[in-house]
Design a protein around this motif. Structure first.
Motif, mmCIF file in Angstrom:
data_model
loop_
_atom_site.group_PDB
_atom_site.id
_atom_site.type_symbol
_atom_site.label_atom_id
_atom_site.label_comp_id
_atom_site.label_asym_id
_atom_site.label_seq_id
_atom_site.Cartn_x
_atom_site.Cartn_y
_atom_site.Cartn_z
ATOM 1 N N THR A 1 0.837 -1.218 0.000
ATOM 2 C CA THR A 1 0.000 0.000 0.000
ATOM 3 C C THR A 1 0.863 1.256 0.000
ATOM 4 N N VAL A 2 1.868 1.278 0.872
ATOM 5 C CA VAL A 2 2.744 2.458 0.983
ATOM 6 C C VAL A 2 3.524 2.656 -0.319
ATOM 7 N N MET A 3 3.974 1.541 -0.900
ATOM 8 C CA MET A 3 4.735 1.599 -2.145
ATOM 9 C C MET A 3 3.868 2.152 -3.283
ATOM 10 N N MET A 4 2.631 1.660 -3.333
ATOM 11 C CA MET A 4 1.690 2.108 -4.364
ATOM 12 C C MET A 4 1.394 3.591 -4.178
ATOM 13 N N MET A 5 1.217 3.972 -2.927
ATOM 14 C CA MET A 5 0.910 5.358 -2.581
ATOM 15 C C MET A 5 2.041 6.283 -3.066
ATOM 16 N N THR A 6 3.277 5.765 -2.986
ATOM 17 C CA THR A 6 4.441 6.562 -3.414
ATOM 18 C C THR A 6 4.549 6.610 -4.940
ATOM 19 N N LEU A 7 4.394 5.444 -5.602
ATOM 20 C CA LEU A 7 4.555 5.372 -7.068
ATOM 21 C C LEU A 7 3.449 6.122 -7.814
ATOM 22 N N GLU A 8 2.219 6.030 -7.298
ATOM 23 C CA GLU A 8 1.073 6.690 -7.944
ATOM 24 C C GLU A 8 1.210 8.213 -7.938
ATOM 25 N N ARG A 9 1.964 8.699 -6.941
ATOM 26 C CA ARG A 9 2.013 10.160 -6.756
ATOM 27 C C ARG A 9 3.326 10.767 -7.251
ATOM 28 N N GLN A 10 3.984 10.089 -8.216
ATOM 29 C CA GLN A 10 5.281 10.585 -8.693
ATOM 30 C C GLN A 10 5.158 11.967 -9.328
ATOM 31 N N ARG A 11 4.086 12.159 -10.131
ATOM 32 C CA ARG A 11 3.920 13.463 -10.782
ATOM 33 C C ARG A 11 3.703 14.546 -9.737
ATOM 34 N N GLU A 12 2.858 14.204 -8.752
ATOM 35 C CA GLU A 12 2.567 15.170 -7.660
ATOM 36 C C GLU A 12 3.859 15.539 -6.929
ATOM 37 N N PHE A 13 4.696 14.543 -6.643
ATOM 38 C CA PHE A 13 5.958 14.799 -5.953
ATOM 39 C C PHE A 13 6.896 15.617 -6.846
ATOM 40 N N GLY A 14 6.870 15.303 -8.158
ATOM 41 C CA GLY A 14 7.707 16.039 -9.107
ATOM 42 C C GLY A 14 7.333 17.511 -9.144
ATOM 43 N N VAL A 15 6.008 17.808 -9.180
ATOM 44 C CA VAL A 15 5.513 19.198 -9.192
ATOM 45 C C VAL A 15 5.970 19.910 -7.916
ATOM 46 N N MET A 16 5.863 19.224 -6.780
ATOM 47 C CA MET A 16 6.266 19.830 -5.497
ATOM 48 C C MET A 16 7.739 20.193 -5.509
ATOM 49 N N LEU A 17 8.563 19.255 -6.048
ATOM 50 C CA LEU A 17 10.002 19.531 -6.114
ATOM 51 C C LEU A 17 10.292 20.679 -7.077
ATOM 52 N N ALA A 18 9.545 20.716 -8.179
ATOM 53 C CA ALA A 18 9.750 21.767 -9.199
ATOM 54 C C ALA A 18 9.363 23.139 -8.660
ATOM 55 N N THR A 19 8.392 23.168 -7.741
ATOM 56 C CA THR A 19 7.935 24.466 -7.199
ATOM 57 C C THR A 19 8.727 24.902 -5.962
ATOM 58 N N GLY A 20 9.818 24.171 -5.668
ATOM 59 C CA GLY A 20 10.716 24.658 -4.618
ATOM 60 C C GLY A 20 10.765 23.861 -3.339
ATOM 61 N N MET A 21 9.956 22.800 -3.224
ATOM 62 C CA MET A 21 10.016 21.990 -1.995
ATOM 63 C C MET A 21 11.290 21.142 -2.025
ATOM 64 N N VAL A 22 12.015 21.118 -0.903
ATOM 65 C CA VAL A 22 13.247 20.321 -0.864
ATOM 66 C C VAL A 22 12.899 18.861 -0.550
ATOM 67 N N ARG A 23 13.804 17.955 -0.946
ATOM 68 C CA ARG A 23 13.530 16.521 -0.790
ATOM 69 C C ARG A 23 13.304 16.137 0.679
ATOM 70 N N ARG A 24 14.021 16.793 1.574
ATOM 71 C CA ARG A 24 13.877 16.486 3.000
ATOM 72 C C ARG A 24 12.445 16.734 3.465
ATOM 73 N N GLN A 25 11.865 17.853 2.954
ATOM 74 C CA GLN A 25 10.473 18.170 3.317
ATOM 75 C C GLN A 25 9.501 17.161 2.715
ATOM 76 N N LEU A 26 9.823 16.702 1.509
ATOM 77 C CA LEU A 26 8.974 15.717 0.835
ATOM 78 C C LEU A 26 8.958 14.390 1.619
ATOM 79 N N LEU A 27 10.148 14.006 2.084
ATOM 80 C CA LEU A 27 10.242 12.794 2.915
ATOM 81 C C LEU A 27 9.467 12.984 4.229
ATOM 82 N N GLY A 28 9.596 14.197 4.779
ATOM 83 C CA GLY A 28 8.869 14.543 6.010
ATOM 84 C C GLY A 28 7.373 14.405 5.810
ATOM 85 N N LEU A 29 6.898 14.853 4.647
ATOM 86 C CA LEU A 29 5.468 14.767 4.311
ATOM 87 C C LEU A 29 5.004 13.306 4.292
ATOM 88 N N LEU A 30 5.827 12.453 3.659
ATOM 89 C CA LEU A 30 5.485 11.027 3.582
ATOM 90 C C LEU A 30 5.434 10.399 4.979
#
Length: 409
Positions: A283-312
């Motif tokens: 479930t967690v893996m699917m949740m991560t893979l399904e949201r790759q575009r969403e994560f990509g947009v977040m990174l593109a708009t300035g969110m750092v990877r550490r914050q993205l991991l924090g969100l997860l």
């Protein structure tokens, strides 16, 4: 901001969130039920065995555990142990004089275990009078003894007959006496049924010429949880003057049996957690893979990877917390019900338990430590499931994530 975002993300996929939380809740529910019934049975067995024979804690002469000799005795007057008298959490303090003798009647003889007890106090503690199958129970001033049925049968004795006890007394004196059989005791444990002689402690002290001395003081605490604390206090206070032994030291076979059974139960729970863990990982893996575009947009708009991991991690923590809350809310009423209305055992098993002095029920054990342990285990499983998805997220290629997302879209 991350907390708000994580909370909103969870409820965008309500079904997935609730399914994941429910899987955790079910694992918690089943493990808590299993462990509560298991520990409840252990506690009942330990308590019954202690009342029946050893007590939860014994105070003895430092050498007595190794020698089992009537030479190694301690004061039989409780006034000489003021610290013991004023201890909290101790509900019973009983004197016992234990030794061996040769029992004889007509042309038959047998080695026996002689137990000198305070009859009234002992009966309050272990309800030994309920084991009397014929004849009468003894009192403090009685000159008679109680024999176990197996021993009486071997010596061909009955209530009113006489038995000779012969052995070695204190400091080399001869221990010999002729006693009337007041009553017979029924012990379901063969080892005890074939060799037990109960007598008032004054009579035993007279037989073995120990004066006002005993081989042990038996203690019973208000609950099993207090045993370790009471034992530590006694060891600190008496140090080398007295040997302090708990039920595990006094009944190593039972302690080993419980440890092995407990290990088996915990192993089964680990298997259950493993099965749930695989489902959770998917479930967690699917949740991560399904949201790759969403994560990509977040990174593109300035969110750092550490914050993205924090969100997860925050999203997973919310799911975990939800699972623990649901699991606890499901478990508490069930365990509460069985605590007040324990499952009754019937048939031959119930009869065997009654004969052994056990109540034929399945008791439950309610303790916050059980809940905490299982909640920590559930949290650990979730953290384990997050390791690989987090690594994937940390190594996420921004361009391919955006491309893959737009293609999928």
């Amino acid at each position: 901001m991350l907390l708000k975002l994580a909370w909103r993300n969870l409820w965008r996929q309500k079904r997935r969130t609730l399914l994941t939380a429910s899987a955790l809740a079910l694992a918690l529910f089943l493990s808590l039920l299993t462990r509560s019934f298991q520990e409840g049975s252990y506690n009942a067995n330990i308590d019954n065995a202690a009342r029946f024979f050893t007590g939860l804690i014994q105070l003895q002469h430092p050498e007595y555990a190794e020698s089992n000799s009537i030479y190694d005795v301690i004061a039989g007057d409780l006034e000489q142990f003021p610290y013991l008298k004023n201890m909290n959490s101790v509900s019973y303090i009983l004197p016992r004089l234990e030794s061996v003798a040769l029992a004889a009647a007509d042309d038959r003889s047998k080695g026996v275990l002689v137990l000198g007890v305070d009859p009234e106090a002992e009966d309050r503690y272990s309800h030994i009078s309920s084991k009397v199958s014929s004849g009468n129970f003894i009192d403090s001033d009685s000159n008679g003894v109680l024999l176990s049925e197996g021993l009486a049968s071997y010596l061909k004795l009955n209530v009113g007959d006489e038995i000779i006890l012969y052995g070695q007394g204190y400091r080399g004196q001869t221990a010999a006496g002729l006693y009337t059989v007041n009553g017979l005791l029924h012990f379901p444990v063969k080892a005890l049924d074939n060799q037990m002689v109960y007598m008032p402690i004054k009579l035993a002290q007279e037989l073995y010429s120990t004066g006002n001395q005993v081989t042990s003081w038996v203690l019973h605490t208000d609950s099993l949880e207090h045993v370790a604390a009471v034992e530590t206090k006694l060891k600190d206070h008496y140090q080398d003057q007295l040997r302090v032994r708990d039920w595990q030291d006094l009944s190593p076979e039972m302690a080993q049996q419980i440890a092995m059974d407990r290990a088996g139960g915990i192993f089964l729970i680990y298997i259950l957690y493993g099965i749930v863990g695989f489902g959770l990982f998917a479930t967690v893996m699917m949740m991560t893979l399904e949201r790759q575009r969403e994560f990509g947009v977040m990174l593109a708009t300035g969110m750092v990877r550490r914050q993205l991991l924090g969100l997860l991690f925050i999203e997973s923590a919310f799911i975990c917390l939800l699972g623990i809350v649901i699991g606890t809310l499901l478990t508490m009423p069930v365990l509460g019900y069985f605590s007040f209305n324990p499952i009754e055992i019937t048939g031959e098993t119930a009869q065997m338990m009654l004969e052994a002095g056990f109540e034929p029920i399945l008791p439950v054990y309610l303790d916050p430590s059980l809940f905490i342990t299982q909640a920590v285990a559930v949290t650990f499983i979730l953290l384990l499931c997050l390791v690989y998805p987090s690594w994937r997220l940390y190594r996420l290629n921004l361009v391919s994530a955006l491309k893959g997302g737009s293609h999928a879209h």
